[in-house]
Design a protein around this motif. Structure first.
Motif, PDB file in Angstrom:
ATOM      1  N   LEU A 214      49.007  40.503  46.752  1.00  0.00           N
ATOM      2  CA  LEU A 214      48.178  40.945  45.623  1.00  0.00           C
ATOM      3  C   LEU A 214      48.777  40.494  44.294  1.00  0.00           C
ATOM      4  CD1 LEU A 214      47.106  44.522  46.784  1.00  0.00           C
ATOM      5  CD2 LEU A 214      45.832  42.377  46.929  1.00  0.00           C
ATOM      6  N   ILE A 215      50.089  40.481  44.191  1.00  0.00           N
ATOM      7  CA  ILE A 215      50.727  39.940  42.983  1.00  0.00           C
ATOM      8  C   ILE A 215      50.403  38.449  42.847  1.00  0.00           C
ATOM      9  CG2 ILE A 215      52.955  39.338  41.956  1.00  0.00           C
ATOM     10  CD1 ILE A 215      54.017  42.031  42.961  1.00  0.00           C
ATOM     11  N   SER A 218      46.910  38.147  41.625  1.00  0.00           N
ATOM     12  CA  SER A 218      46.786  38.502  40.210  1.00  0.00           C
ATOM     13  C   SER A 218      47.243  37.359  39.315  1.00  0.00           C
ATOM     14  CB  SER A 218      47.590  39.778  39.905  1.00  0.00           C
ATOM     15  OG  SER A 218      48.973  39.516  39.763  1.00  0.00           O
ATOM     16  N   LEU A 225      47.172  44.425  37.371  1.00  0.00           N
ATOM     17  CA  LEU A 225      47.270  45.127  38.647  1.00  0.00           C
ATOM     18  C   LEU A 225      47.149  46.626  38.426  1.00  0.00           C
ATOM     19  CD1 LEU A 225      50.337  43.056  39.758  1.00  0.00           C
ATOM     20  CD2 LEU A 225      48.213  43.104  41.077  1.00  0.00           C
ATOM     21  N   PHE A 235      53.165  48.461  42.282  1.00  0.00           N
ATOM     22  CA  PHE A 235      53.519  47.320  41.426  1.00  0.00           C
ATOM     23  C   PHE A 235      54.512  47.716  40.334  1.00  0.00           C
ATOM     24  CE2 PHE A 235      48.974  46.692  42.702  1.00  0.00           C
ATOM     25  CZ  PHE A 235      49.214  45.717  43.660  1.00  0.00           C
ATOM     26  N   ASN A 241      51.481  45.518  35.509  1.00  0.00           N
ATOM     27  CA  ASN A 241      51.178  46.783  36.186  1.00  0.00           C
ATOM     28  C   ASN A 241      50.506  47.786  35.245  1.00  0.00           C
ATOM     29  OD1 ASN A 241      51.178  48.945  38.021  1.00  0.00           O
ATOM     30  ND2 ASN A 241      53.214  49.613  37.321  1.00  0.00           N
TER      31      ASN A 241
END
Length: 536
Positions: A214-215, A218, A225, A235, A241
């Protein structure tokens, strides 16, 4: 060999460590043999506590948690904790048993009806020779169905002779579902056409181990996030974040979420709290990714869906976007990152500490810096969560559990015991209100007996705090919510725990030294003013 001995041996083969429970006629024989064979049995003070411990342990480890209780009232005492586990989709096995085959037995209960009422699965051992097959079926049911299962081991079978049985096989995990490129085309078209997308992770992302994917997504999308409460701090430490999405979002996060035009939700139910009752997602494109298609659109209408393991879907999206040469709008993300880097949590509210009370928000921020950096947090339910969840962090998302899927009060202390066994190398912090603590103080004795590195933070407003403000909204005297408890520090000390009382903010400073080398539970009783409304 008799069946109760064979069951104990099977549980040892499964490497059930520990098994939580309360002994009685239905289970004491196999519990005793389990212990004699070297198994770890944690004797809870109450059956609800045993199920709560197994639930929290399962959430933290990703394995099937085991609880055992006796028949009749032993099982009915588990109802609230069992429903909590059902609502959280926890894989736990609750071992119990039918009463002896006597129609006038005073503890008789229809176990399958009880399990059904809680929303749990039900299995039973049918014959002595089917013990292993029936146990494996119950475990498989719990894992594949992602739900608690009540396993009935009838009392009348316990002393049955059994032949040598084969070794029990642990349930196999399903291979992650990876959708093909054609199934991602529609969702990626929506995402790529967005100017201000947000990547939102729910508990499913934690379970799947999707943090890195997911990072990476992003970064390809230039998207901030965010998480649901159940994925809190997934995160943490990342410059993009936003923290918790929804009604507990801080100022910069709220601004970013309001400005966004697309939300890609991974393993998140998008419930009323995450969506701020739908207001937060109004007018936005919503892409929902989950392994379970029955979760789609349950709370929030979505634009497109993708069925699959959230970690693998995210990696697939990253690959396809990179292949397509996607060029995102990075100026919006840079603006958000600047706002996040200068954000000070304490600047969002005016401290409302009094002469002998502490503002819970200020206390949570101070505790975040005083408690050991490596820690777990288990939360009970109550109005205090408006401060504890946004301001008290954990270094890893698996280390946070909120015992609040059913909205029950009083499960947090048992959950903290379960977390302590799941992650014994780090202290566990239980945040709980005075009402929740007084519903379940007996489990503090369990923590003392087991010498657990547990910090119990009691946010004590001497009232049912949420009801105080709801009564005021009704224009009814809120004093009806006041409660006269015994001294909580004295109660904790009576159970054998260390305890301190905090009436002024500076009195929190000794927490750092008290928790540096925990050799057992510590209770911190923090006095609050019930009239201060932190939910505004």
């Amino acid at each position: 060999m008799q069946l109760y001995e064979a069951l104990a041996a099977a549980l040892i083969d499964l490497e059930v460590q520990p098994m939580f429970g309360v002994m009685g006629d239905a289970n004491m024989a196999y519990v005793a043999k389990f212990r004699e064979r070297g198994g770890k049995f944690v004797a809870a003070a109450h059956e609800s506590g045993a199920v709560g411990m197994a639930d929290s342990w399962s959430r933290a480890t990703g394995r099937v948690g085991i609880a055992t209780v006796t028949h009749g009232p032993g099982l009915t005492n588990t109802m609230t904790a069992l429903v909590e586990a059902v609502r959280n989709r926890s894989s736990i096995l609750v071992l119990t048993g039918d009463t002896p085959a006597e129609p006038t037995h005073f503890q008789r209960l229809e176990l399958s009806a009880f399990a059904s009422a809680a929303g749990a699965g039900y299995e039973r051992v049918y014959r002595p020779e089917t013990l292993i097959r029936d146990l494996e079926r119950a475990l498989r049911h719990s894992v594949t169905g992602r739900q608690p299962v009540v396993l009935n081991v009838p009392h009348d079978l316990l002393r049955s002779d059994v032949e040598d049985l084969r070794t029990v096989r642990p349930p196999a995990r399903h291979e992650p579902v990876i959708p093909g490129e054609e199934r991602l085309d529609s969702a990626l078209g929506l995402i790529a056409a967005s100017n201000r997308p947000v990547v939102l992770a729910g508990r499913g992302a934690v379970v799947s181990g999707a943090r890195e994917s997911l990072i990476a997504l992003s970064e390809v999308l230039a998207a901030p996030l965010a998480t649901s409460v159940q994925a809190k701090d997934l995160f943490v430490g990342h410059p993009s974040n936003l923290g918790i999405c929804g009604n507990l979002a801080h100022g910069p996060a709220g601004t970013a979420l309001a400005e966004s035009d697309c939300v890609i939700a991974f393993g998140a139910s998008l419930n009323v709290y995450t969506s701020a009752r739908g207001e937060l997602f109004a007018g936005k494109k919503i892409v929902q990714v989950d392994h379970d298609p029955s979760r789609f659109g349950w709370y929030t209408a979505v634009t497109d869906t993708v069925v699959g393991d959230v970690r693998e879907v995210a990696w697939a999206m990253v690959s396809l976007l990179q292949q397509g040469g996607h060029e995102p709008n990075r100026s919006w993300l840079r603006k958000i990152q600047t706002g996040l880097s200068t954000f000070e949590p304490g600047a969002e509210f005016a401290d409302a500490s009094g002469s002998d009370t502490v503002d819970i928000r200020t206390a949570a921020i101070r505790l975040d810096g005083l408690l050991p950096a490596r820690r777990n947090v288990v939360s009970d339910s109550g109005r205090f969560v408006h401060a504890a969840w946004p301001y008290l962090h954990v270094p890893e998302a698996r280390g946070f559990t909120a015992m609040g899927a059913f909205g029950a009060v009083g499960l947090g202390l048992a959950g903290a015991v379960g977390m302590s066994f799941a992650r014994p190398d780090e202290p566990t912090v239980c945040v709980i209100g005075d009402g929740g603590f007084m519903m379940s103080p007996a489990e503090l004795a369990t923590a003392v007996r087991e010498n657990l590195p547990l910090v119990v933070v009691v946010f004590n407003d001497g009232a049912y705090g949420a009801e105080y403000h709801k009564l005021a909204a009704y224009r009814i005297d809120p004093a009806h919510s006041f409660m006269s408890w015994p001294d909580i520090r004295g109660v904790a000390q009576g159970f054998g725990a260390r305890a301190i009382s905090v009436r002024k903010l500076e009195e929190l400073d000794e927490v750092a030294s008290l928790t540096a080398n925990l050799d057992g539970p510590l209770v911190i009783d923090i006095r609050l003013d019930p009239t201060v409304d932190i939910a505004d």
